[in-house]
Design a protein around this motif. Structure first.
Motif, mmCIF file in Angstrom:
data_model
loop_
_atom_site.group_PDB
_atom_site.id
_atom_site.type_symbol
_atom_site.label_atom_id
_atom_site.label_comp_id
_atom_site.label_asym_id
_atom_site.label_seq_id
_atom_site.Cartn_x
_atom_site.Cartn_y
_atom_site.Cartn_z
ATOM 1 N N THR A 118 -36.732 -51.864 18.959
ATOM 2 C CA THR A 118 -36.122 -50.853 18.092
ATOM 3 C C THR A 118 -35.999 -49.499 18.786
ATOM 4 O O THR A 118 -35.587 -48.525 18.162
ATOM 5 C CB THR A 118 -36.955 -50.682 16.808
ATOM 6 O OG1 THR A 118 -38.255 -50.161 17.143
ATOM 7 C CG2 THR A 118 -37.124 -52.001 16.089
ATOM 8 N N ARG A 140 -34.439 -48.108 22.364
ATOM 9 C CA ARG A 140 -33.749 -48.428 23.610
ATOM 10 C C ARG A 140 -34.276 -47.613 24.788
ATOM 11 O O ARG A 140 -34.106 -48.015 25.939
ATOM 12 C CB ARG A 140 -32.236 -48.207 23.449
ATOM 13 C CG ARG A 140 -31.602 -49.141 22.452
ATOM 14 C CD ARG A 140 -30.104 -49.017 22.392
ATOM 15 N NE ARG A 140 -29.438 -49.588 23.545
ATOM 16 C CZ ARG A 140 -28.116 -49.721 23.637
ATOM 17 N NH1 ARG A 140 -27.345 -49.312 22.630
ATOM 18 N NH2 ARG A 140 -27.573 -50.248 24.709
ATOM 19 N N LEU A 164 -32.143 -54.095 11.884
ATOM 20 C CA LEU A 164 -31.099 -53.224 12.422
ATOM 21 C C LEU A 164 -29.723 -53.819 12.162
ATOM 22 O O LEU A 164 -29.578 -55.028 11.944
ATOM 23 C CB LEU A 164 -31.310 -53.031 13.921
ATOM 24 C CG LEU A 164 -32.631 -52.392 14.368
ATOM 25 C CD1 LEU A 164 -32.695 -52.340 15.899
ATOM 26 C CD2 LEU A 164 -32.784 -50.995 13.782
ATOM 27 N N ASP A 208 -24.400 -55.134 14.968
ATOM 28 C CA ASP A 208 -23.763 -54.647 16.197
ATOM 29 C C ASP A 208 -24.784 -53.987 17.130
ATOM 30 O O ASP A 208 -24.691 -54.112 18.364
ATOM 31 C CB ASP A 208 -22.626 -53.687 15.875
ATOM 32 C CG ASP A 208 -23.070 -52.504 15.024
ATOM 33 O OD1 ASP A 208 -24.127 -52.600 14.369
ATOM 34 O OD2 ASP A 208 -22.358 -51.474 15.017
ATOM 35 N N LEU A 209 -25.781 -53.303 16.539
ATOM 36 C CA LEU A 209 -26.826 -52.681 17.357
ATOM 37 C C LEU A 209 -27.737 -53.761 17.950
ATOM 38 O O LEU A 209 -28.163 -53.657 19.108
ATOM 39 C CB LEU A 209 -27.635 -51.700 16.511
ATOM 40 C CG LEU A 209 -28.727 -50.902 17.241
ATOM 41 C CD1 LEU A 209 -28.152 -50.165 18.442
ATOM 42 C CD2 LEU A 209 -29.407 -49.931 16.288
ATOM 43 N N GLN A 210 -28.027 -54.790 17.164
ATOM 44 C CA GLN A 210 -28.805 -55.904 17.697
ATOM 45 C C GLN A 210 -28.089 -56.534 18.893
ATOM 46 O O GLN A 210 -28.724 -56.840 19.913
ATOM 47 C CB GLN A 210 -29.024 -56.970 16.610
ATOM 48 C CG GLN A 210 -29.946 -56.564 15.478
ATOM 49 C CD GLN A 210 -30.225 -57.731 14.531
ATOM 50 O OE1 GLN A 210 -30.502 -58.849 14.970
ATOM 51 N NE2 GLN A 210 -30.149 -57.466 13.231
#
Length: 281
Positions: free
Chosen positions: A179, A181, A216, A219-221
């Motif tokens: 979670t 980056r 999340l 798309d972020l995953q």
């Protein structure tokens, strides 16, 4: 009646003495275990800059049939139970394996190790500033395998522990928070630093807190998974998404290390499905 009371008192006294004697013996064993790990740590620090031959691990005997991944994950290898042993059992059949954990602060490294070794072993860990040492011993196909796990703190003051933690390690786990980056971006730096001291250890990239990661946006995953896969490919590492809270892929990672080191006939199954714990190699 008085004689019976006296006998009861005498029996209770003997029982109390045995109990006290047992507690004293247990405390002595605890202290011996602590000092053994402490002197092992000091000895590794003395030898950290020495040039030695790489450690070779003996091949464990194979059975006629290959075990399934489910069998390995449940703690069995080729039909033989994998069980824990105490730190105090010693014989020539013990195979010691050093495992190093590297990554930023607050990513769940220590929780990951405690989930694997158990609370009882965690209470006997050797803890110092920037470094925790924990042990777990298993029996695999008649051989006792002892994992010595070196958990390096993630702040700048802990960088001095990287050489001694990585020296002679059989595997190095590079960990990051799924979670966050920024912790994934830091992995390359940890990898380069570790490879200065150990060129042969099995590299494994581990994303922690999978239970939070699946909350999340998809798309972020996908973006984080793609970056993690790219990093794992550059590191020539196997990628696992894990969760210490729900014990996702924690035991499987150490089973994978054991199988790789001793050429056991088992490999993990690749999983690249979004929303599931990724395994890539």
């Amino acid at each position: 009646m008085a004689i019976s009371v006296l006998e009861a008192i005498r029996n209770m006294t003997q029982l109390c003495r045995k109990f006290v004697h047992f507690n004293i013996k247990w405390c002595i064993l605890e202290r011996l275990s602590f000092f053994r790990r402490f002197f092992r740590f000091i000895w590794d620090q003395i030898l950290v800059c020495s040039v030695g031959k790489p450690i070779r691990y003996r091949r464990l005997p194979r059975s006629a049939s290959s075990p399934s991944p489910a069998t390995i994950e449940c703690g069995f290898v080729s039909g033989d139970p994998t069980s824990t042993c105490t730190d105090y059992d010693t014989d020539s059949d013990l195979v010691a394996l050093k495992i190093s954990l590297l990554g930023d602060c607050q990513i769940g490294k220590t929780s990951f190790v405690i989930k694997y070794v158990g609370d009882e072993q965690e209470q006997r860990c050797l803890e110092m500033t920037g470094l925790n040492l924990m042990d777990k011993t298993l029996v695999v196909k008649g051989a006792r395998i002892s994992f010595s796990i070196w958990d390096v703190g993630g702040d700048h003051t802990s960088l001095d522990h990287v050489p001694v933690a990585c020296k002679d390690a059989a595997a190095i786990l590079f960990m990051f928070d799924l979670t966050n980056r920024c912790t994934l971006n830091s992995v390359i730096g940890w990898y380069r630093n570790a490879r200065k001291w150990n060129q042969t250890a099995i590299p494994i990239l581990i994303g922690t807190k999978f239970d939070d990661f699946v909350q999340l946006p998809p798309d972020l995953q996908w973006a984080i998974m793609s970056q993690a896969r790219a990093y794992a490919k550059a590191m020539k590492a196997t990628l696992f998404f894990s969760s210490a809270t729900h014990n996702i892929n924690v035991n499987k990672i150490f089973k994978f290390i054991t199988a790789k080191l001793f050429n056991l006939p088992w490999t993990v199954e690749r999983n690249l499905t979004i929303g599931e714990p990724i395994i890539d190699f």
